[in-house]
Write a protein that holds these residues in place. Structure first.
Motif, short mmCIF file in Angstrom:
data_model
loop_
_atom_site.label_atom_id
_atom_site.label_comp_id
_atom_site.label_asym_id
_atom_site.label_seq_id
_atom_site.Cartn_x
_atom_site.Cartn_y
_atom_site.Cartn_z
N ARG A 62 0.85 -1.19 0.00
CA ARG A 62 0.00 0.00 0.00
C ARG A 62 0.89 1.25 0.00
O ARG A 62 2.01 1.23 0.51
N LYS A 63 0.37 2.33 -0.55
CA LYS A 63 1.12 3.58 -0.60
C LYS A 63 1.52 4.04 0.81
O LYS A 63 0.71 4.01 1.74
N SER A 64 2.76 4.46 0.94
CA SER A 64 3.25 4.93 2.24
C SER A 64 2.46 6.14 2.72
O SER A 64 2.23 6.30 3.92
N ALA A 65 2.02 6.99 1.78
CA ALA A 65 1.26 8.18 2.16
C ALA A 65 -0.03 7.80 2.87
O ALA A 65 -0.48 8.50 3.79
N ARG A 66 -0.64 6.70 2.45
CA ARG A 66 -1.87 6.26 3.09
C ARG A 66 -1.62 5.84 4.53
O ARG A 66 -2.40 6.16 5.43
N ILE A 67 -0.52 5.16 4.74
CA ILE A 67 -0.18 4.71 6.09
C ILE A 67 0.18 5.90 6.97
O ILE A 67 -0.26 6.00 8.12
N VAL A 68 0.98 6.83 6.43
CA VAL A 68 1.34 8.03 7.19
C VAL A 68 0.09 8.81 7.57
O VAL A 68 -0.03 9.33 8.69
N GLY A 69 -0.86 8.89 6.65
CA GLY A 69 -2.12 9.58 6.95
C GLY A 69 -2.87 8.93 8.09
O GLY A 69 -3.40 9.62 8.97
#
Length: 857
Positions: A68-75
């Motif tokens: 999964r996109k890292s940005a999604r996890i960071v969010g």
């Protein structure tokens, strides 16, 4: 009015500013320590790392699922658990992916997550991640009440206070952080070794740290390298503090043609490879590291490989030591094992780390087992009810059918006392009731019966219930055994640790050796032949001897040093960079330094002032320079001869000059108008030859010169001088083994001896004569003619001992240097003028002649 109101209002309480500042700052400091900078000893994670892993766990980003996109996890992390900047969260996530930062990465990544060269990772919108396989053993059993949960920052979510780690992650992956007033630096370790040490501790709680170190010899860095010093590691493991050296691996490889290369195969932990290579290149450009002809980076995904090609005749070990000394290919790693224990920072030793983990693991396993036990007992209880209903199925259906609604059906089923036969065995397995024929259902059992599916009424369904109850009974027995027995509990923990080791352990990457790090600076200096010269005004320099090429007799020479009009070279000698050099001043003082400490200069530079190197007084100058054997233990076996311009000589043991402090030491007492012109090593089997500027010489036996004790004597008369004459040269001769009668019969045998006295005049003329022409006399005489000092020749500049294979260096007062083979110079008798050796210009004069000792080994 307002002031009086405030003073009379009792609801106000005065607070001193310093007290408020102290209290507020302490609160801030503890918040940073506990909630940001330091890892928890139980799971080895800081809050941000724990929140990242938990957010991925809750989001279902398991290792078996797609990336999964890292940005999604960071969010998810900053929106639910960690209200800080997205870049700081992403940086923390990136570190958990990097295999050069983590011993066992906790997150798997797809994309650019930076490199060991210091390259930054791609933006979070490009990279993709998911939990690593080992993270399962950090998050497993989170849903079984194994750890406490707390509200997030806005009380809309729950997050775990700690993850139920199944292995000592704090030791495996290490940690580093800077808090307020304190910092932590825990090195990573090998997973298999840490598991073995934990199992050893479980089996023997009295185990010592030394015994634990049989399983964990030291840290194991993901970048490999070599740790220096086992004792320092032991100190760190005992006290929780310390510092050890770690080196990159530098191996020697030989290429075709015999050319040697050094190859860097690993680098110290957290060292930037790209900056390391730049540093080496800069040192080569600055000539602080000698012998490197090429430097290139051949690293790839298989590992680090930095190739350093060496010039021929260069000692690889010296270059290796220079790299260790001058670059961070050898760096320090500091132990500071600070972690959060019971919500407080504490420094722990190796045993305490394992003990704290085991204490936590016991608690989590017991909580998990109790959760599983309760679940199994609840399920078994339901199954007994179902089995009772199935055994009395007709009556059960009748009661339900005749009930007006569900509540009445539930009430009737609860009040009914059921006769059982087949279910007795199942009830005895779970509820430990024997010889019962009547059974009364519970509320949970009745609800399960009312929801019973018709397929359970088949013979297969009844057997399935019996089989499940039997399996649950075994599980319940095992759970109770673990809860009530420490041995069973520890066996379970050991089995789980062994399982993790089998799945994730890898061979050790970092080697551990014992080595002496306090090597002398000389060990980092390339051993090479050098030529050192000093001018009349005290300028000195060294340069490689290889820069001077041999010339034919009569050549013009090569510019060797740039001097002022009123300055000229007075002495040149050859040595190697490791040679101890004694400097004798005109006033009889002696100083000692190594040749490499003499500043290096270019071919035309004038060098550095001797006053910048030695603590000379303003009116002093250096009259003689004496290179000595490197092994000072050999000095006791050697004797040294002093000669002065007034013809005095003195013999001492060289042992008198071993211990010379930085400020120098008195070498010889002199009359006011006298000075030292030469100092040579000599033994009793040799002869001493003194030569003067007017061409006179005297030769006498060394053994007839008594040995002086101490350094305060002026010596004794060696040569009686004519007016205005002075001694210019001291030479040491080997005794001839040829009978004088044989010499008189065959004059040619003189040349067969192959040893000569070379005399050179200040006008560039000279000759060599057989040293057998110089008869041995007693000291103190007037001497004999060695060479004629005619108007053509001028006064004599130097007289030295040579043989056919030697080469010499001539230096003039204008800074010109000439290298010449001795065999190019004509052989002639003593009472001759000789031939032109060097062509001079104008008023140029020869001031120094030395023999090249290019025999460095």
């Amino acid at each position: 009015m307002e002031k009086n109101t405030l003073e009379n209002n009792k609801s106000f309480k005065p607070i001193f500013v310093q007290d408020e500042m102290s209290s507020s700052y302490l609160s801030y400091a503890m918040s940073v320590i506990v909630s940001r900078a330091l890892p928890d000893v139980r799971d080895g994670l800081k809050p941000v790392h724990r929140r990242i892993i938990y957010a991925m766990y809750k989001g279902g980003y398991d290792w078996s699922k797609p990336f999964r996109k890292s940005a999604r996890i960071v969010g998810d992390v900053i929106g639910k658990y960690h209200p800080h900047g997205d870049q700081s969260v992403y940086d923390a996530l990136v570190r958990l992916v990097q295999d050069f930062s983590m011993s066992v990465p906790l997150i798997s990544g797809q994309g650019n997550f930076g490199s060991i060269d210091g390259d930054p990772p791609a933006a979070m919108r490009y990279t993709e991640t998911k939990l690593g396989r080992i993270s399962k053993f950090l998050t497993e059993d989170l849903e079984k009440n194994t750890v406490n949960f707390r509200s997030n920052y806005d009380e809309t979510e729950k997050e775990p206070e700690v993850l139920p780690s199944q292995y000592p992650n704090i030791l495996v992956n290490g940690a580093g952080g800077i808090a307020v007033g304190m910092a932590t630096s825990i090195p990573p370790h090998n997973l298999g070794e840490i598991v073995d040490a934990t199992i050893a501790f479980i089996n023997n709680k009295e185990i010592t740290i030394s015994q634990l170190m049989k399983h964990v010899p030291g840290p194991d860095f993901p970048t490999g390298g070599i740790i220096i010093g086992k004792d320092i590691i032991k100190q760190g493991y005992n006290k929780g503090r310390g510092s050890f050296k770690i080196r990159g691996e530098i191996e020697l490889e030989e290429k075709k043609g015999g050319r040697e290369t050094l190859v860097i195969k690993s680098i110290p932990y957290q060292v930037n490879k790209s900056l390391l290579i730049e540093k080496i290149a800069q040192l080569v450009r600055d000539k602080k590291i000698d012998g490197i002809r090429d430097l290139r980076d051949e690293s790839n995904r298989e590992g680090i490989r930095v190739v350093i090609e060496l010039r021929k005749s260069v000692e690889p070990e010296t270059v290796r030591r220079q790299l260790f000394k001058l670059t961070n290919i050898e760096s320090s790693f500091g132990f500071n094992t600070l972690a959060i224990v019971n919500s407080k920072p504490k420094i722990l030793n190796l045993k305490e780390f394992i003990s704290e983990f085991l204490k936590f693991r016991e608690e989590t396993v017991i909580k998990r087992i109790k959760f599983d036990l309760k679940k199994a007992e609840t399920r078994a209880h339901i199954l007994i009810g179902l089995a009772t209903a199935v055994e009395n199925i007709d009556e059960t259906i009748k009661i339900i059918k005749n009930s007006k609604d569900t509540n009445i059906a539930k009430k009737n089923l609860l009040s009914k006392k059921w006769k059982i036969k087949k279910s007795i065995k199942m009830i005895s397995l779970i509820e430990k009731k024997k010889n019962i024929s009547i059974y009364q259902l519970s509320v949970d059992q009745v609800e399960a019966i009312l929801e019973l599916r018709l397929q359970k009424l088949t013979a297969f369904g009844i057997n399935e219930i019996e089989s499940e109850i039997s399996s649950l009974a075994k599980s319940i027995i095992e759970f109770n055994k673990i809860i009530n027995s420490k041995k069973a509990l520890y066996n379970l923990i050991i089995d789980e640790l062994a399982n993790i080791k089998d799945k994730f352990a890898s061979p050790r990457k970092t080697k551990i050796i014992d080595a002496v790090l306090n090597y002398n600076i000389e060990e980092t200096i390339q051993k090479e032949s050098v030529v050192i010269n000093i001018t009349n005004q005290g300028y000195i320099k060294r340069g490689p001897l290889s820069s001077l090429k041999s010339q034919k007799r009569g050549g013009k020479g090569k510019s060797g040093i740039s001097t002022r009009e009123d300055d000229f070279v007075v002495q040149i000698f050859t040595a190697n960079t490791h040679t101890p050099v004694l400097f004798f001043s005109t006033q009889g003082l002696v100083y000692k330094i190594k040749a490499h400490k003499i500043p290096e200069g270019t071919a035309s530079s004038k060098g550095k002032s001797i006053f910048n190197i030695l603590p000379l007084k303003s009116h002093h100058s250096i009259s003689s320079i004496m290179p000595l054997p490197e092994d000072e233990s050999e000095w006791k076996k050697l004797m040294v001869i002093f000669a002065t311009s007034k013809g005095n000589v003195r013999k001492n043991t060289l042992e008198d000059f071993i211990n010379i402090n930085n400020s120098g030491k008195i070498a010889m007492k002199l009359d006011q108008d006298d000075k030292i012109i030469g100092v040579k090593i000599c033994n009793d089997d040799q002869d001493i030859l003194l030569s003067t500027q007017f061409g006179k010489c005297i030769r006498f036996k060394s053994k007839k010169l008594r040995l002086f004790k101490g350094r305060s004597s002026k010596g004794i008369k060696g040569l009686k001088l004519n007016d205005k004459d002075k001694v210019i040269s001291l030479s040491i001769l080997d005794n001839s083994q040829i009978d004088n009668k044989v010499i008189n019969k065959d004059k040619k045998i003189k040349h067969a001896v192959n040893r000569y006295i070379l005399s050179v005049s200040e006008n560039g003329y000279g000759k060599r004569s057989s040293y057998l022409d110089y008869r041995v006399t007693n000291r103190g005489g007037k001497g004999i003619i060695g060479i004629i000092n005619s108007p053509r020749n001028g006064n004599i500049a130097s007289t030295i001992v040579v043989n056919d294979t030697d080469e010499i260096l001539l230096s003039t007062d204008k800074g010109s240097i000439m290298r010449c083979a001795v065999k190019e110079i004509r052989i002639a008798g003593r009472n001759t003028q000789g031939v032109r050796i060097k062509k001079l210009s104008g008023t140029e004069k020869v001031v120094s002649v030395i023999k090249i000792e290019d025999n460095i080994k």
